[in-house]
Design a protein around this motif. Structure first.
Motif, PDB file in Angstrom:
ATOM      1  N   PHE A  79      -1.713  -0.763   9.849  1.00  0.00           N
ATOM      2  CA  PHE A  79      -1.902  -0.167   8.531  1.00  0.00           C
ATOM      3  C   PHE A  79      -3.220   0.594   8.443  1.00  0.00           C
ATOM      4  CE2 PHE A  79       0.756  -4.003   7.484  1.00  0.00           C
ATOM      5  CZ  PHE A  79       1.921  -3.289   7.279  1.00  0.00           C
ATOM      6  N   GLY A  80      -4.265   0.065   9.058  1.00  0.00           N
ATOM      7  CA  GLY A  80      -5.559   0.735   9.038  1.00  0.00           C
ATOM      8  C   GLY A  80      -5.531   2.080   9.740  1.00  0.00           C
ATOM      9  N   LYS A  81      -4.746   2.178  10.822  1.00  0.00           N
ATOM     10  CA  LYS A  81      -4.687   3.451  11.548  1.00  0.00           C
ATOM     11  C   LYS A  81      -4.037   4.544  10.712  1.00  0.00           C
ATOM     12  CE  LYS A  81      -0.201   2.894  13.886  1.00  0.00           C
ATOM     13  NZ  LYS A  81       0.499   2.860  15.194  1.00  0.00           N
ATOM     14  N   ILE A 117       1.195  15.270   1.099  1.00  0.00           N
ATOM     15  CA  ILE A 117       2.456  14.545   0.911  1.00  0.00           C
ATOM     16  C   ILE A 117       2.393  13.139   1.504  1.00  0.00           C
ATOM     17  CG2 ILE A 117       4.907  14.518   1.534  1.00  0.00           C
ATOM     18  CD1 ILE A 117       4.818  17.597   1.464  1.00  0.00           C
ATOM     19  N   VAL A 118       1.977  13.022   2.753  1.00  0.00           N
ATOM     20  CA  VAL A 118       2.077  11.748   3.484  1.00  0.00           C
ATOM     21  C   VAL A 118       1.296  10.610   2.831  1.00  0.00           C
ATOM     22  CG1 VAL A 118       1.599  10.597   5.685  1.00  0.00           C
ATOM     23  CG2 VAL A 118       2.637  12.875   5.668  1.00  0.00           C
ATOM     24  N   PRO A 119       0.036  10.814   2.367  1.00  0.00           N
ATOM     25  CA  PRO A 119      -0.675   9.682   1.742  1.00  0.00           C
ATOM     26  C   PRO A 119      -0.015   9.174   0.467  1.00  0.00           C
ATOM     27  CG  PRO A 119      -2.205  11.431   2.338  1.00  0.00           C
ATOM     28  CD  PRO A 119      -0.835  12.002   2.488  1.00  0.00           C
ATOM     29  N   GLY A 120       0.818   9.972  -0.156  1.00  0.00           N
ATOM     30  CA  GLY A 120       1.521   9.522  -1.348  1.00  0.00           C
ATOM     31  C   GLY A 120       2.762   8.715  -1.041  1.00  0.00           C
ATOM     32  N   GLU A 121       3.073   8.533   0.255  1.00  0.00           N
ATOM     33  CA  GLU A 121       4.292   7.839   0.658  1.00  0.00           C
ATOM     34  C   GLU A 121       4.052   6.582   1.486  1.00  0.00           C
ATOM     35  OE1 GLU A 121       7.538  11.283   1.371  1.00  0.00           O
ATOM     36  OE2 GLU A 121       5.868  11.330   2.786  1.00  0.00           O
ATOM     37  N   CYS A 122       3.040   6.605   2.338  1.00  0.00           N
ATOM     38  CA  CYS A 122       3.000   5.623   3.428  1.00  0.00           C
ATOM     39  C   CYS A 122       2.181   4.377   3.130  1.00  0.00           C
ATOM     40  CB  CYS A 122       2.480   6.293   4.707  1.00  0.00           C
ATOM     41  SG  CYS A 122       0.812   6.956   4.566  1.00  0.00           S
ATOM     42  N   PHE A 123       1.713   4.201   1.915  1.00  0.00           N
ATOM     43  CA  PHE A 123       0.917   3.015   1.574  1.00  0.00           C
ATOM     44  C   PHE A 123       1.663   2.163   0.546  1.00  0.00           C
ATOM     45  CE2 PHE A 123      -2.206   6.347   2.683  1.00  0.00           C
ATOM     46  CZ  PHE A 123      -2.779   5.738   3.786  1.00  0.00           C
ATOM     47  N   PRO A 124       1.362   0.862   0.477  1.00  0.00           N
ATOM     48  CA  PRO A 124       2.042   0.006  -0.515  1.00  0.00           C
ATOM     49  C   PRO A 124       1.659   0.403  -1.932  1.00  0.00           C
ATOM     50  CG  PRO A 124       0.249  -1.188   0.567  1.00  0.00           C
ATOM     51  CD  PRO A 124       0.411   0.096   1.312  1.00  0.00           C
ATOM     52  N   PRO A 151       2.718   7.792  10.301  1.00  0.00           N
ATOM     53  CA  PRO A 151       4.147   7.608  10.566  1.00  0.00           C
ATOM     54  C   PRO A 151       4.949   8.820  10.090  1.00  0.00           C
ATOM     55  CG  PRO A 151       3.571   6.491   8.537  1.00  0.00           C
ATOM     56  CD  PRO A 151       2.294   7.088   9.068  1.00  0.00           C
ATOM     57  N   GLU A 152       6.160   8.933  10.577  1.00  0.00           N
ATOM     58  CA  GLU A 152       7.100   9.906  10.021  1.00  0.00           C
ATOM     59  C   GLU A 152       7.741   9.263   8.796  1.00  0.00           C
ATOM     60  OE1 GLU A 152       8.630  12.577   8.616  1.00  0.00           O
ATOM     61  OE2 GLU A 152       8.070  13.336  10.599  1.00  0.00           O
ATOM     62  N   THR A 153       7.582   9.901   7.647  1.00  0.00           N
ATOM     63  CA  THR A 153       8.040   9.314   6.391  1.00  0.00           C
ATOM     64  C   THR A 153       9.363   9.896   5.911  1.00  0.00           C
ATOM     65  OG1 THR A 153       6.741  10.920   5.118  1.00  0.00           O
ATOM     66  CG2 THR A 153       5.660   8.855   5.696  1.00  0.00           C
ATOM     67  N   LYS A 154       9.922  10.818   6.637  1.00  0.00           N
ATOM     68  CA  LYS A 154      11.155  11.494   6.228  1.00  0.00           C
ATOM     69  C   LYS A 154      12.304  10.514   6.038  1.00  0.00           C
ATOM     70  CE  LYS A 154      13.550  13.462   9.445  1.00  0.00           C
ATOM     71  NZ  LYS A 154      14.028  14.344  10.518  1.00  0.00           N
ATOM     72  N   GLU A 158       9.246   1.393   0.128  1.00  0.00           N
ATOM     73  CA  GLU A 158       9.127  -0.021   0.493  1.00  0.00           C
ATOM     74  C   GLU A 158       9.218  -0.208   2.006  1.00  0.00           C
ATOM     75  OE1 GLU A 158       9.041   0.421  -3.334  1.00  0.00           O
ATOM     76  OE2 GLU A 158      10.859   1.078  -2.294  1.00  0.00           O
ATOM     77  N   GLU A 159      10.063   0.560   2.658  1.00  0.00           N
ATOM     78  CA  GLU A 159      10.146   0.487   4.118  1.00  0.00           C
ATOM     79  C   GLU A 159       8.835   0.949   4.739  1.00  0.00           C
ATOM     80  OE1 GLU A 159      12.679   2.458   7.838  1.00  0.00           O
ATOM     81  OE2 GLU A 159      13.398   2.685   5.775  1.00  0.00           O
ATOM     82  N   LEU A 160       8.260   2.038   4.227  1.00  0.00           N
ATOM     83  CA  LEU A 160       6.999   2.553   4.757  1.00  0.00           C
ATOM     84  C   LEU A 160       5.844   1.596   4.492  1.00  0.00           C
ATOM     85  CD1 LEU A 160       7.472   6.233   3.574  1.00  0.00           C
ATOM     86  CD2 LEU A 160       7.405   5.466   5.955  1.00  0.00           C
ATOM     87  N   ALA A 161       5.943   0.811   3.415  1.00  0.00           N
ATOM     88  CA  ALA A 161       4.894  -0.157   3.085  1.00  0.00           C
ATOM     89  C   ALA A 161       5.021  -1.444   3.884  1.00  0.00           C
ATOM     90  CB  ALA A 161       4.929  -0.469   1.584  1.00  0.00           C
ATOM     91  N   GLY A 162       6.050  -1.572   4.712  1.00  0.00           N
ATOM     92  CA  GLY A 162       6.224  -2.766   5.536  1.00  0.00           C
ATOM     93  C   GLY A 162       6.898  -3.904   4.832  1.00  0.00           C
ATOM     94  N   GLU A 163       7.718  -3.613   3.800  1.00  0.00           N
ATOM     95  CA  GLU A 163       8.355  -4.671   3.025  1.00  0.00           C
ATOM     96  C   GLU A 163       9.810  -4.916   3.412  1.00  0.00           C
ATOM     97  OE1 GLU A 163       7.944  -3.640  -1.052  1.00  0.00           O
ATOM     98  OE2 GLU A 163       5.755  -3.602  -1.015  1.00  0.00           O
TER      99      GLU A 163
END
Length: 573
Positions: free
Chosen positions: A327-329, A455-462, A528-531, A536-541
């Protein structure tokens, strides 16, 4: 069993009754979010994009307009200068432009954190109020014996920058959290593409006021002789150009203040399952917020307190989450990519005057031609490369993917800057070649990392840290913009005679920018590729996915044998 409610029809489905028989708050959360993720594209999506996009239109207008206004400020307030009368000193010009970026950093981090603490809805609109107020204050500023006009404008632009900075994380995550999974990238890209339209509008307004004061401007041949009616006309011009930036913000303000809270925030941070479910319905019906039964709502909050498995937000949890390398990376990748991008993106913009000279739009026979050529030249540059790049991203980001577009953009920009840097002196003798490379670079900035880093920072974090993480990433980018203006601006003039506008070191600066683009390419490997993946999947849930984090497990995402419906991570068409 939860009591059913009245209402609902073919146009506005009663989602609450679909889940009223489900007592598990995690399952109700899962099903409600699945409705958002799998919803067909509709007017409520268009409304979200337009409301967020008008804010970005305003941001870009205010940032870009100052590039057209500083030459007017020199005419009005430096007419009696002993050196270069009618020209704004370079240190004052740089200070005015850097002030906005400095304020933007504060706004990105501050509003980003606050939106995770108190909610998106409570913060959305406040940043626009600040932008409108500071914009109008700038347009009414004037010098006095105790205060220079530069000091006043810097003060108001710092405040305006705070508002602009707040718009970055808020518009991104609100669009992201309301978007359907299939077209989330296009929706976020369309919001960001309004930056190009804002730049276009700034140049158009500058052109309109120039034509409007044509007769007065024709009375002076150059800035040093623009006094009397010419100076009064220019004083009115810069105030109109700046002040017009408040108009689109006023139009969007009502809709921002009445937008519902995002259901994901209500579920995961406020931990209010009843309100979250009602907000899903309200959003799709175009209402400002859901209105659940208060007794049932209080009961559900108390019941779900020990049953909801999404972790509570806290500073300790934030550190624990991002201390994990997987997650940090991602945060390192989003922040690093945005930083490396903006150094070159804003650095290249410092050389617009050279490009305008290459196409014959840098000089004029009188003040009317000077201002007209400046506005028309900027219109050409924006329309030739920037705007097409934005909209190609919108059309392709959900098919090609964010990571693919970002890697392609950084790779091609590395090559372009190498060509410009090592072949600069040859290209100067062929103005058409230099212009072509500049336009291509602008295209691949915007059909590339300039769009995807938003775009990506708005998707890949919880959800509980999505706004803060986006704000940190965006602030890293603006730090790069400040470095470009403060360090590389003077560096390109290294070795130039005192008082000269020559840029003898510009070729080396372009070579350095190529290195920054290469670094951006490397940091892209961390994201990550967020497409076509749910938030929730991108957040690791979501169990069974590559970045699943057992600490973020929500019971609503466990595989269920009783056939209660597909999850928000499944069945995306």
């Amino acid at each position: 069993m939860v009591q059913q409610t009245a209402g609902g029809n073919a146009a506005f489905h009663n989602f609450h009754n679909d889940y009223s028989h489900i007592e598990d708050p995690n399952e109700r959360r899962r099903l409600a979010l699945a409705e958002i993720d799998k919803a067909p594209f509709g007017w409520y999506h268009v409304r979200a994009v337009v409301v967020a996009g008008i804010g970005f239109f305003t941001d870009a207008y205010d940032i870009f307009a100052i590039n057209l206004v500083t030459s007017m400020l020199g005419v009005v307030y430096w007419q009696s200068a002993t050196s270069k009368p009618g020209i704004l000193p370079s240190n004052a010009d740089t200070a005015i432009k850097v002030a906005t970026s400095g304020g933007t950093i504060l706004g990105q981090v501050g509003f980003g954190i606050l939106a995770d603490i108190v909610g998106r809805k409570k913060m959305y609109g406040l940043e626009l109020i600040l932008i409108i107020f500071a914009t109008l204050a700038q347009s009414l500023s004037a010098a006095s014996p105790a205060m220079s006009v530069v000091g006043l404008i810097i003060f108001w632009r710092v405040l305006m920058g705070i508002g602009i900075g707040g718009d970055y994380p808020l518009s991104s995550i609100i669009t992201s959290e309301f978007a359907t999974t299939k077209w989330r990238g296009a929706m976020m890209g369309a919001v960001f593409a309004m930056q190009g339209m804002g730049q276009l509008a700034a140049a158009l307004i500058a052109l309109i006021v120039t034509v409007g004061f044509k007769e007065s401007l024709l009375s002076a041949k150059d800035p040093s002789s623009c006094d009397g009616v010419c100076q009064i006309a220019v004083d009115k011009m810069w105030r109109v150009v700046i002040g017009f930036g408040a108009v689109p913000g006023c139009i969007a303000l009502y809709y921002r203040l009445t937008i519902p809270e995002t259901p994901r925030y209500t579920f995961d941070v406020a931990r209010d399952v009843e309100k979250g479910g009602e907000d899903v319905k309200a959003y799709m019906q175009g209402k400002s917020e859901g209105r659940p039964d208060e007794v049932r709502r209080v009961t559900a909050i108390a019941d779900g307190e020990g049953r909801l498995r999404t972790p509570k937000a806290s500073f300790h949890d934030f550190i624990a989450h991002f201390r994990q390398w997987k997650f940090g990376k991602v945060l390192l990748g989003t922040a690093g990519s945005w930083f490396f991008l903006d150094v070159a993106f804003y650095g290249l913009g410092l050389n617009n005057s050279i490009i305008l000279g290459a196409i014959g739009y840098s000089k004029g026979d009188d003040m009317y031609q000077i201002f007209r050529y400046n506005a028309v030249g900027n219109l050409i540059l924006v329309c030739a490369g920037a705007i097409p790049g934005y909209w190609v991203t919108v059309l392709t980001v959900d098919t090609l993917g964010r990571k693919t577009i970002q890697m392609m953009g950084f790779a091609l920009l590395t090559i372009l800057f190498l060509v410009i840097g090592f072949g600069y002196h040859v290209l100067l003798r062929h103005n058409g070649a230099l212009l072509a490379l500049y336009v291509i670079a602008q295209f691949f900035f915007n059909f590339g990392p300039n769009a995807t880093t938003f775009i990506v920072p708005g998707e890949c974090f919880p959800t509980r840290y999505r706004s803060s993480s986006h704000g940190i990433s965006a602030a890293s980018g603006k730090l790069g913009a400040i470095i470009a203006q403060v360090v590389f601006g003077p560096l390109r003039q290294r070795g130039a005679p005192p008082g000269s506008n020559a840029s003898p070191w510009l070729n080396h600066v372009m070579q350095i920018f190529a290195l920054f683009m290469l670094c951006g390419l490397f940091t892209t490997f961390l994201i990550p590729e967020t497409k076509r993946k749910t938030l929730e999947e991108l957040a690791g849930e979501v169990p069974g996915t590559a970045n699943y984090d057992p600490g973020s497990d929500s019971a609503g995402y466990k595989t269920r044998s009783q056939g209660s419906g597909s999850g928000s991570g499944e069945g995306v068409v």
